[in-house]
Design a protein around this motif. Structure first.
Motif, PDB file in Angstrom:
ATOM      1  N   GLU A   1     -88.450  16.532  24.215  1.00  0.00           N
ATOM      2  CA  GLU A   1     -87.547  17.645  24.475  1.00  0.00           C
ATOM      3  C   GLU A   1     -88.363  18.866  24.867  1.00  0.00           C
ATOM      4  OE1 GLU A   1     -85.245  18.210  20.993  1.00  0.00           O
ATOM      5  OE2 GLU A   1     -83.928  16.487  21.346  1.00  0.00           O
ATOM      6  N   VAL A   2     -87.792  19.654  25.774  1.00  0.00           N
ATOM      7  CA  VAL A   2     -88.454  20.856  26.246  1.00  0.00           C
ATOM      8  C   VAL A   2     -87.376  21.859  26.634  1.00  0.00           C
ATOM      9  CG1 VAL A   2     -88.626  19.951  28.600  1.00  0.00           C
ATOM     10  CG2 VAL A   2     -90.116  21.805  27.883  1.00  0.00           C
ATOM     11  N   LYS A   3     -87.637  23.144  26.321  1.00  0.00           N
ATOM     12  CA  LYS A   3     -86.701  24.189  26.698  1.00  0.00           C
ATOM     13  C   LYS A   3     -86.859  24.495  28.171  1.00  0.00           C
ATOM     14  CE  LYS A   3     -86.151  26.391  22.194  1.00  0.00           C
ATOM     15  NZ  LYS A   3     -86.212  27.660  21.420  1.00  0.00           N
ATOM     16  N   GLU A   4     -85.731  24.902  28.775  1.00  0.00           N
ATOM     17  CA  GLU A   4     -85.760  25.111  30.216  1.00  0.00           C
ATOM     18  C   GLU A   4     -86.508  26.373  30.622  1.00  0.00           C
ATOM     19  OE1 GLU A   4     -81.946  25.908  31.965  1.00  0.00           O
ATOM     20  OE2 GLU A   4     -81.137  26.730  30.114  1.00  0.00           O
ATOM     21  N   ASP A   5     -86.789  27.253  29.663  1.00  0.00           N
ATOM     22  CA  ASP A   5     -87.480  28.499  30.036  1.00  0.00           C
ATOM     23  C   ASP A   5     -88.979  28.450  29.753  1.00  0.00           C
ATOM     24  OD1 ASP A   5     -87.257  28.430  27.331  1.00  0.00           O
ATOM     25  OD2 ASP A   5     -86.726  30.559  27.090  1.00  0.00           O
ATOM     26  N   VAL A   6     -89.520  27.237  29.487  1.00  0.00           N
ATOM     27  CA  VAL A   6     -90.947  27.176  29.186  1.00  0.00           C
ATOM     28  C   VAL A   6     -91.727  27.519  30.440  1.00  0.00           C
ATOM     29  CG1 VAL A   6     -90.644  25.488  27.341  1.00  0.00           C
ATOM     30  CG2 VAL A   6     -91.062  24.709  29.693  1.00  0.00           C
ATOM     31  N   PRO A   7     -92.886  28.100  30.298  1.00  0.00           N
ATOM     32  CA  PRO A   7     -93.677  28.424  31.489  1.00  0.00           C
ATOM     33  C   PRO A   7     -94.310  27.170  32.074  1.00  0.00           C
ATOM     34  CG  PRO A   7     -94.837  29.089  29.504  1.00  0.00           C
ATOM     35  CD  PRO A   7     -93.465  28.670  29.057  1.00  0.00           C
ATOM     36  N   ILE A   8     -94.754  27.272  33.285  1.00  0.00           N
ATOM     37  CA  ILE A   8     -95.413  26.152  33.964  1.00  0.00           C
ATOM     38  C   ILE A   8     -96.712  25.821  33.234  1.00  0.00           C
ATOM     39  CG2 ILE A   8     -96.447  25.427  36.144  1.00  0.00           C
ATOM     40  CD1 ILE A   8     -94.466  27.179  37.596  1.00  0.00           C
ATOM     41  N   ASN A   9     -97.069  24.513  33.244  1.00  0.00           N
ATOM     42  CA  ASN A   9     -98.273  23.961  32.596  1.00  0.00           C
ATOM     43  C   ASN A   9     -98.153  23.947  31.077  1.00  0.00           C
ATOM     44  OD1 ASN A   9     -99.570  23.522  35.084  1.00  0.00           O
ATOM     45  ND2 ASN A   9    -100.413  25.611  35.092  1.00  0.00           N
ATOM     46  N   SER A  10     -96.911  23.994  30.598  1.00  0.00           N
ATOM     47  CA  SER A  10     -96.708  23.879  29.151  1.00  0.00           C
ATOM     48  C   SER A  10     -96.679  22.410  28.766  1.00  0.00           C
ATOM     49  CB  SER A  10     -95.405  24.559  28.736  1.00  0.00           C
ATOM     50  OG  SER A  10     -95.465  25.932  29.020  1.00  0.00           O
ATOM     51  N   VAL A  11     -97.415  22.030  27.709  1.00  0.00           N
ATOM     52  CA  VAL A  11     -97.447  20.653  27.227  1.00  0.00           C
ATOM     53  C   VAL A  11     -96.158  20.376  26.464  1.00  0.00           C
ATOM     54  CG1 VAL A  11     -98.664  18.987  25.804  1.00  0.00           C
ATOM     55  CG2 VAL A  11     -99.960  20.667  27.138  1.00  0.00           C
ATOM     56  N   ILE A  12     -95.507  19.281  26.820  1.00  0.00           N
ATOM     57  CA  ILE A  12     -94.243  18.931  26.165  1.00  0.00           C
ATOM     58  C   ILE A  12     -94.375  17.685  25.291  1.00  0.00           C
ATOM     59  CG2 ILE A  12     -92.891  19.971  28.009  1.00  0.00           C
ATOM     60  CD1 ILE A  12     -92.426  17.197  29.139  1.00  0.00           C
ATOM     61  N   GLY A  13     -95.464  16.913  25.372  1.00  0.00           N
ATOM     62  CA  GLY A  13     -95.650  15.733  24.551  1.00  0.00           C
ATOM     63  C   GLY A  13     -96.843  14.923  25.012  1.00  0.00           C
ATOM     64  N   THR A  14     -97.155  13.865  24.250  1.00  0.00           N
ATOM     65  CA  THR A  14     -98.322  13.036  24.542  1.00  0.00           C
ATOM     66  C   THR A  14     -97.955  11.573  24.373  1.00  0.00           C
ATOM     67  OG1 THR A  14     -99.798  14.776  23.762  1.00  0.00           O
ATOM     68  CG2 THR A  14    -100.719  12.573  23.950  1.00  0.00           C
ATOM     69  N   VAL A  15     -98.449  10.727  25.272  1.00  0.00           N
ATOM     70  CA  VAL A  15     -98.322   9.279  25.159  1.00  0.00           C
ATOM     71  C   VAL A  15     -99.704   8.712  24.868  1.00  0.00           C
ATOM     72  CG1 VAL A  15     -96.325   9.136  26.688  1.00  0.00           C
ATOM     73  CG2 VAL A  15     -98.609   8.957  27.652  1.00  0.00           C
ATOM     74  N   THR A  16     -99.722   7.586  24.139  1.00  0.00           N
ATOM     75  CA  THR A  16    -100.995   6.998  23.724  1.00  0.00           C
ATOM     76  C   THR A  16    -100.990   5.513  24.042  1.00  0.00           C
ATOM     77  OG1 THR A  16    -101.155   8.606  21.941  1.00  0.00           O
ATOM     78  CG2 THR A  16    -102.578   6.671  21.813  1.00  0.00           C
ATOM     79  N   ALA A  17    -102.070   5.019  24.629  1.00  0.00           N
ATOM     80  CA  ALA A  17    -102.244   3.600  24.928  1.00  0.00           C
ATOM     81  C   ALA A  17    -103.681   3.207  24.647  1.00  0.00           C
ATOM     82  CB  ALA A  17    -101.891   3.300  26.380  1.00  0.00           C
ATOM     83  N   GLN A  18    -103.875   1.969  24.176  1.00  0.00           N
ATOM     84  CA  GLN A  18    -105.209   1.463  23.853  1.00  0.00           C
ATOM     85  C   GLN A  18    -105.393   0.077  24.453  1.00  0.00           C
ATOM     86  OE1 GLN A  18    -105.731   1.514  19.624  1.00  0.00           O
ATOM     87  NE2 GLN A  18    -106.032   3.739  19.520  1.00  0.00           N
TER      88      GLN A  18
END
Length: 790
Positions: free
Chosen positions: A391-408
């Protein structure tokens, strides 16, 4: 008196009554050893008298297949009336008389001329009679006797089939019925043992036996196994004379097949099987095949495989190939070399059709051990989750991190992984990802009101082997912030009557907001500050997200002010508060006493434009009239008049006169022959019209050829008369040629153009005598004469 008695004796001797027909007790030369005496009874009322038989026989016996060179002697006929002086003649008739059997007409000796076969005809019935040679009258009544053919053993037994086929189940008990063979002997079964058949087995022992009298073949050996030997050939002999020495015999072959029973359990050829399966093997894929051998066939060899125990009971399955009876081991779940690399299974093979009679042979199943080695393969990276939701707010500035995925990398090598976004799922490049740590960040502004959900796919690939990659879906939800001001739900344009009363409701307003409110929207309505004091209208907020516009004064004049623009301020109650100013257009209109609008300067906007019904009907009628006019004009253009060949009497043509009738068309190729103008002798009157069918057939008439130097007038008169009297002339135009000028005619040309230059006057009055067909021609030439005279 003796002759009378002999006649009756011969008559009774010939009747088929047992009392009078006594067979010979011993066959010698055809005569009985001693004379038999017959006693008369029945038809005569006289006292019975003992009388000596007239005939010395009643039946003869003859051996078949006589091989001597002379005729075979049968017997002798003799009558008491024969004095030995040759006055009597013996006559023989009946079966074979004169052909097979001949009689000496003087002595009565009977002989057979050919070899006789009892199987062809066992009995011959003949009739004998003695007649007087001189008178030709019989001295004895005709009497019947029998010649019986004695049988000899000249036919061997014959089987009904050359080859018999039979089958019995294997492991049958001794004495089990197999098949019955039958042989027949054509010899006489009532005479001796010539037709008495005895059966014996020549080949097939000690496995089978045969009953000597019935020919029934039975098993003679216990537990014959089909797996050891399946086919047997048995030879059976049938011998007559009761099987005694010298009897004739015949043989037949019996092919016996042992059918299968389930007497063999399945057996694995080895106790342990080993297979290898890569850990990347997908579920339901085969790993290997095993097979248990069963010596039986067909359904008795059907096998069912199952996994009874082992640490891979849940990881693997086994099915049976119905065509090959093999067990197919398949993968049920995904394999993981890093988790477990070896599985041991116990597989059991069982017959599906078990015969209870052979359970004593042991259990009809077998088991084997299967070892499956899982092989390590270079696997793609594995994500920590099957899917990610962010989830991310629509007013976040550009280049804002919204989450991370992990793979091994699941392999032991633990190769490093790089991340990327599948641009087919993010065509606008709204998001981006850090290739090293898998953090997702925005690259463009977000707007929840435009796109609420963004569904992208993240790819994780090994750096050393980019082909080893995997994908995971990432669902990003854009959260709302209060960044949109409320606005009217629709464009409002209303009117107020000139005779409106004060505080009269003229319009109800409502608003909408694109933003999402968790507690529900709450709008407030008010007039803009610049219109709050000087406006002719008031605004009332209903506190339910609606507002009403009311009149402030009693009357309005559209000539003074036809349109009012009322600014309305709409605000929400979210943070931060958003507001907007909307305008309501109010037009002043004339209304009736009930408030219904009659007219105003906004009539064109209120009432839809259009034409009256009368105008539409008028336009439609004009279009119809125009179409009718065009159709009539086109029809008139198609009707073309034919211009007559001769319009006035002054128009003189050379040969053709128009009669205003049509010809036969393209098919009318024989209506006229232009060659006649050149040579009348070439006229062929035998030609028939091909364009019509005449009602009556007329014999073709031959027109006499014009004589040399024939006068033109005579020629034309002749042709005119022929055409007038022709019953086959068609009723439409047909060119009749009258323009013959003759050979060497002194009249030269008949052309009217040339005639006017001659000095001599021509008299065309005769044209009037040619009938109505030439009336037009007569008028033309008659007129020209009168003009010339004048």
């Amino acid at each position: 008196m003796r002759t009378y008695h002999c006649f009756w004796l011969l008559f009774w001797a010939g009747q088929p009554h047992q009392s009078f027909l006594t067979p010979l007790s011993k066959r010698t030369s055809g005569f009985p050893e001693k004379e038999k005496v017959l006693v008369l009874s029945g038809n005569s009322r006289r006292d019975l008298h003992r009388s000596k038989r007239s005939w010395m026989w009643n039946q003869f016996f003859l051996l078949e297949e006589y091989t001597g060179t002379d005729y075979q002697y049968v017997g002798k006929l003799h009558s008491d009336q024969d004095k030995g002086d040759g006055s009597l003649k013996y006559i023989l008739s009946g079966d074979g008389a004169g052909d097979l059997f001949i009689i000496n007409e003087n002595t009565g000796d009977i002989q057979a001329t050919k070899r006789l076969d009892r199987e062809e005809k066992p009995v011959y019935i003949l009739r004998a009679q003695a007649i007087n040679r001189r008178t030709g009258r019989p001295v004895e009544p005709e009497s019947e006797f029998i010649i019986k053919i004695h049988d000899i053993n000249d036919n061997e037994p014959m089987f009904t089939k050359d080859v018999y086929n039979a089958s019995i189940p294997e492991m049958s008990d001794v004495g089990t019925f197999v098949v019955q063979v039958t042989a027949t002997d054509a010899d006489d079964p009532t005479y001796g043992n010539s037709a008495k058949v005895v059966y014996s087995i020549l080949q097939g022992q000690p496995y089978f036996s045969v009953e000597s009298e019935t020919g029934i073949i039975k098993t003679a050996l216990l537990n014959m196994d089909r797996e050891n030997r399946e086919q047997y050939q048995v030879v059976i002999q049938a011998k007559d004379m009761g099987g005694q020495m010298g009897g004739l015999s015949g043989t037949t072959t019996v092919n016996i097949t042992l059918t299968d029973v389930n007497d063999n359990p399945p057996r694995f050829p080895q106790s342990t099987y080993q297979f290898r399966a890569p850990e990347s093997t997908p579920p339901d894929s085969p790993v290997g095949r095993i097979k248990a051998n069963d010596a039986d066939v067909d359904e008795n060899a059907e096998i069912e495989y199952s996994i009874t125990e082992g640490d891979g009971y849940d990881m693997f399955g086994i099915t049976t190939d119905k065509d090959t009876q093999e067990g197919i081991i398949t993968v049920k779940k995904a394999l993981d070399f890093e988790n477990k690399s070896l599985y041991i299974l116990k597989v059991e093979a069982t017959n599906t059709h078990v015969d209870p009679r052979f359970l004593y042979l042991g259990p009809f199943k077998d088991s084997a051990t299967v070892r499956i080695q899982v092989e390590d393969v270079d696997e793609p990276p594995v994500f920590s989750r099957p899917a990610y939701i962010m989830e991310v707010k629509e007013d976040v500035p550009i280049n804002s991190v919204i989450g991370t995925v992990t793979a091994q990398d699941p392999d032991a090598a633990k190769n490093p992984v790089k991340y990327s976004v599948d641009r087919h799922t993010d065509m606008d490049r709204v998001f981006n990802i850090n290739s090293g740590n898998g953090s997702i960040f925005t690259s463009k502004p977000l707007d929840r009101e435009t796109v609420l959900w963004h569904n992208i796919t993240v790819i994780a690939a090994e750096i050393n082997n980019p082909k080893q990659s995997s994908r995971v879906p990432v669902f990003i939800k854009v959260l709302d912030v209060n960044d949109n001001a409320p606005e009217f739900a629709m464009f409002y344009e209303t009117f107020v009557c000139e005779n409106a009363r004060a505080e009269q409701l003229i319009q109800t307003l409502s608003a909408v907001d694109k933003d999402d409110s968790y507690s529900g929207h709450q709008f407030s309505f008010s007039l803009a500050p610049e219109a709050a004091s000087s406006s002719n209208f008031t605004l009332q907020d209903n506190r339910d997200n609606t507002a009403g516009i009311f009149t402030r004064k009693t009357r309005y004049n559209r000539h003074e002010m036809s349109t009012y623009f009322l600014p309305v301020v709409i605000s929400d109650n979210d943070y931060p508060i958003q507001s907007s100013t909307e305008t309501v257009t109010i037009r002043v209109c004339a209304c009736d006493h009930r408030g219904k609008m009659l007219s105003c300067n906004a009539e064109a906007l209120i009432h839809p434009t259009g034409l009256s019904t009368g105008a539409l009907i008028a336009i439609l009628l004009c279009i119809i009239i125009l179409l009718v006019t065009v159709v009539l004009f086109a029809a008139l253009r198609r009707q073309r008049k034919k211009e007559p060949l001769i319009i006035s009497k002054e128009d003189i043509r050379d040969n053709i006169v128009s009669y205003n009738d049509e010809g036969g068309g393209e098919e009318d190729t024989q209506a006229f022959d232009i060659g006649t103008l050149r040579n009348p002798e070439a006229i062929d009157d035998n030609k028939l019209r091909r364009d019509i069918v005449p009602e009556t057939l007329f014999m073709p008439r031959r027109t006499a050829a014009a004589r040399d130097n024939t006068d033109v007038r005579d020629f034309i008169n002749q042709r005119l008369k022929e055409n007038d009297s022709d019953p086959t002339a068609p009723p439409y135009d047909s060119l009749a040629t009258y323009a013959y000028e003759g050979n060497g005619s002194v009249a030269e040309s008949l052309s009217s153009l040339d005639s006017v230059t001659t000095d001599g006057d021509q008299d065309y009055d005769y044209l009037s005598d040619w009938g109505p067909r030439f009336k037009k021609l007569a008028d033309m030439y008659g007129t020209m004469d009168s003009d010339k005279d004048s």
